[in-house]
Design an enzyme around this catalytic site. Structure first.
Site, PDB file in Angstrom:
ATOM      1  N   LYS A 293      10.534 -29.933 -33.703  1.00  0.00           N
ATOM      2  CA  LYS A 293      11.198 -29.663 -32.432  1.00  0.00           C
ATOM      3  C   LYS A 293      11.840 -30.907 -31.838  1.00  0.00           C
ATOM      4  O   LYS A 293      12.649 -30.822 -30.942  1.00  0.00           O
ATOM      5  CB  LYS A 293      10.251 -28.990 -31.454  1.00  0.00           C
ATOM      6  CG  LYS A 293       9.052 -29.776 -31.052  1.00  0.00           C
ATOM      7  CD  LYS A 293       8.204 -28.933 -30.112  1.00  0.00           C
ATOM      8  CE  LYS A 293       6.863 -29.602 -29.895  1.00  0.00           C
ATOM      9  NZ  LYS A 293       5.875 -28.720 -29.339  1.00  0.00           N
ATOM     10  N   ARG A 294      11.460 -32.062 -32.332  1.00  0.00           N
ATOM     11  CA  ARG A 294      12.105 -33.290 -31.856  1.00  0.00           C
ATOM     12  C   ARG A 294      13.569 -33.319 -32.254  1.00  0.00           C
ATOM     13  O   ARG A 294      14.392 -33.930 -31.595  1.00  0.00           O
ATOM     14  CB  ARG A 294      11.439 -34.501 -32.463  1.00  0.00           C
ATOM     15  CG  ARG A 294      10.146 -34.738 -31.817  1.00  0.00           C
ATOM     16  CD  ARG A 294       9.627 -36.094 -32.100  1.00  0.00           C
ATOM     17  NE  ARG A 294       8.443 -36.222 -31.280  1.00  0.00           N
ATOM     18  CZ  ARG A 294       7.911 -37.347 -30.910  1.00  0.00           C
ATOM     19  NH1 ARG A 294       8.472 -38.452 -31.284  1.00  0.00           N
ATOM     20  NH2 ARG A 294       6.839 -37.389 -30.179  1.00  0.00           N
TER      21      ARG A 294
END
Ligand code: GLU
Length: 534
Positions: A293-294
């Protein structure tokens, strides 16, 4: 089907040669000559998410392949909730996972909400079953009580690493005398249950896509099966459940390959037939790292909120790991099921590329949606009654005529707001400070479990306190990041309506607009973030 073990067990294993025969549940492992009969056995696959956060696109990807594999052969597809990590599992996360898979059209035949003959389908409701098999493994000498303290284990691992060895339980508690074990158990001493693992010979893992993969047993840890709190670990629960639920093919991510030897050994200890293994390649970020998700929004809900069509998301996930026999890129779930062939799964590292997904979504919208359907779908998507009833109380006080409404509510429906670096300029805060505030807010927002205005409000009060800043200065860039406008409905109410995925994605987008954060900066910020937390 995979034959069982291809290794010889070392002397210290003291295996009880009479295999476990759980009377009520026994399935006799087939002889090689029975392969023809095996082919007629019911195909049953499963997806087994842990409800510990957002519904991940990787879960949908595994579910899609497990579903296609089963349905193509007239088999069954099961949804099992792996919630033995009581501290991290939430009912809310489970609900969102179910809703998201349903939104994608990945329907299951049995699951927590659809009872079948193999329930319950939530691991937290099956604890007595795991206990029974842990006891069997202990009684038959395949597992042992381990009383080692965290300190001893740390020292042991550090010492092993220092010597360049693989960190692995050294077997200390396998040497305890039965009387000592009984006394320590009777005294209520904290302990875990570990499985015995041989320390020589080779284990061969047979994977349908990858062929034989060899592991040295000496590299495999004596896995904890029952934790100190009495709950099973994933490894025990997954083996017991896959067997009792008669899963014929385990389709899961390649990150589990290294766990396969432990699972194979447990099947052997329990005298059960090993299902066939199919480890799928993991989805990747454009830089080939594991999809995170980064670097990419990974929550299925984000794609729903962005206005992607479920058909296109499914098509894209299918296309990432598999191809149609005719090479056609646009295909439906039904077409994928009827053409499914495991041999067409590609072992390359599939890169999840939002631009390509967007292109595909555009094709679906233009080619598959009539104007009527387009109209219905867009109303369903964001302008349905339920949604409007959440938004109207936030804007009613501020409008005199309807024509003022669209511009006021557009940010509820839009994706990423059109923000520039200059929008974040703030007299009281330097550009680097602004970026820091946004990044800290993002990390805080990733930990919110109860997405409600009061909780969000408190989060920012706490953050301002930790940063020793005025709440006004902390909220200023967040306001721009979320609404993209100088004026908008109240921030926390808006955040509640927008939902966690969209809010986090917008804050992340704001950080990127401000030039992003390099690895070096991230390290420094993480350090400061942690120190301010304590
Ligand atoms: N609960 C595991 C996960 O969420 C399932 C792994 C498996 O499919 O065996 O990844």
């Amino acid at each position: 089907m995979v034959s069982l073990l291809d290794f010889s067990v070392s002397v210290e294993m003291s295996r009880n040669e009479s295999r476990a025969q759980p009377k009520d549940l026994e399935r006799t492992p087939p002889a090689a000559s029975q392969v023809g009969i095996m082919a007629a056995m019911k195909v049953r696959t499963r997806v087994a998410p842990s409800p510990t956060g957002d519904p991940h696109v990787g879960t949908a990807y595994m579910a899609l392949f497990a579903l296609c594999f089963a349905r193509h052969q007239g088999g069954e597809f099961i949804l099992r909730i792996e919630d033995t990590d009581a501290a991290r599992s939430t009912a809310e996360s489970e609900k969102i996972i179910l809703d998201s898979l349903r939104w994608l059209g990945l329907d299951w035949d049995e699951g927590p909400d659809r009872e079948g003959a193999y329930g319950p389908y939530r691991q937290s409701e099956r604890l007595d079953i795991y206990e029974k098999y842990a006891k069997q493994l202990l009684d038959e000498g395949h597992a042992f009580h381990c009383f080692c303290s965290a300190e001893r284990l740390n020292e042991m691992r550090n010492e092993q690493r220092r010597k360049g060895e693989t960190a692995r339980y050294d077997g200390y508690c396998t040497t305890l005398a039965p009387a000592e074990i009984d006394a320590r158990l009777a005294a209520g001493e904290s302990h875990v249950v570990r499985m015995k693992v041989p320390s020589d010979a080779i284990c061969v893992v047979k994977d349908r896509l990858r062929g034989n993969i060899e592991f040295e047993w000496s590299q495999i840890d004596m896995q904890v099966l029952i934790k100190a709190d009495g709950n099973p670990t994933y490894h025990l629960a997954v083996v017991v459940d896959d067997h009792l639920m008669e899963i014929s093919h385990i389709i899961r991510g390649e990150e589990w390959i290294n766990s396969a030897p432990k699972h194979i050994l447990l099947y052997e200890y329990l005298g059960w037939e090993m299902p066939e293994l199919i480890h799928m390649p993991l989805l990747r970020n454009p830089d080939k790292s594991k999809l995170s998700k980064r670097k990419n929004p990974t929550s299925i809900r984000y794609y729903e909120r962005m206005g992607f069509l479920p058909e296109a998301v499914i098509n894209y996930l299918g296309m990432l790991g598999w191809s149609m026999p005719d090479g056609e890129e646009k295909f439906s779930l039904d077409a994928m099921i009827s053409n499914f062939d495991v041999e067409r799964i590609s072992l390359g590292a599939p890169v999840f590329d939002i631009t390509k997904l967007k292109w595909l979504n555009g094709c679906w919208l233009r080619e598959e949606c009539s104007d009527e359907e387009f109209a219905d779908r867009i109303v369903d998507w964001a302008f349905n009654r339920d949604n409007m009833l959440k938004i109207i109380p936030l804007i009613k006080e501020r409008v005199d005529v309807f024509s003022e409404v669209p511009s006021m509510i557009s940010f509820f429906a839009e994706g990423m707001p059109d923000v520039q670096e200059s929008d974040f300029a703030n007299k009281a805060t330097s550009p680097d400070e602004v970026k820091k505030v946004l990044q800290f807010a993002l990390w805080d927002l990733e930990r919110v479990t109860n997405w409600k205005r009061e909780e969000l409000n408190q989060l920012f009060v706490d953050l301002a306190g930790r940063l020793e800043m005025k709440i006004r200065d902390v909220l200023a860039p967040v306001f721009v990041a979320i609404s993209g406008k100088p004026v908008s409905p109240p921030l926390f109410d808006s955040m509640e309506v927008l939902g966690p995925d969209m809010v986090r994605a917008r804050v992340r987008h704001a950080v990127d607009t401000l030039g992003g954060i390099s690895k070096k900066q991230a390290k420094k910020l993480e350090k400061e973030y942690r120190s301010r937390l304590s």
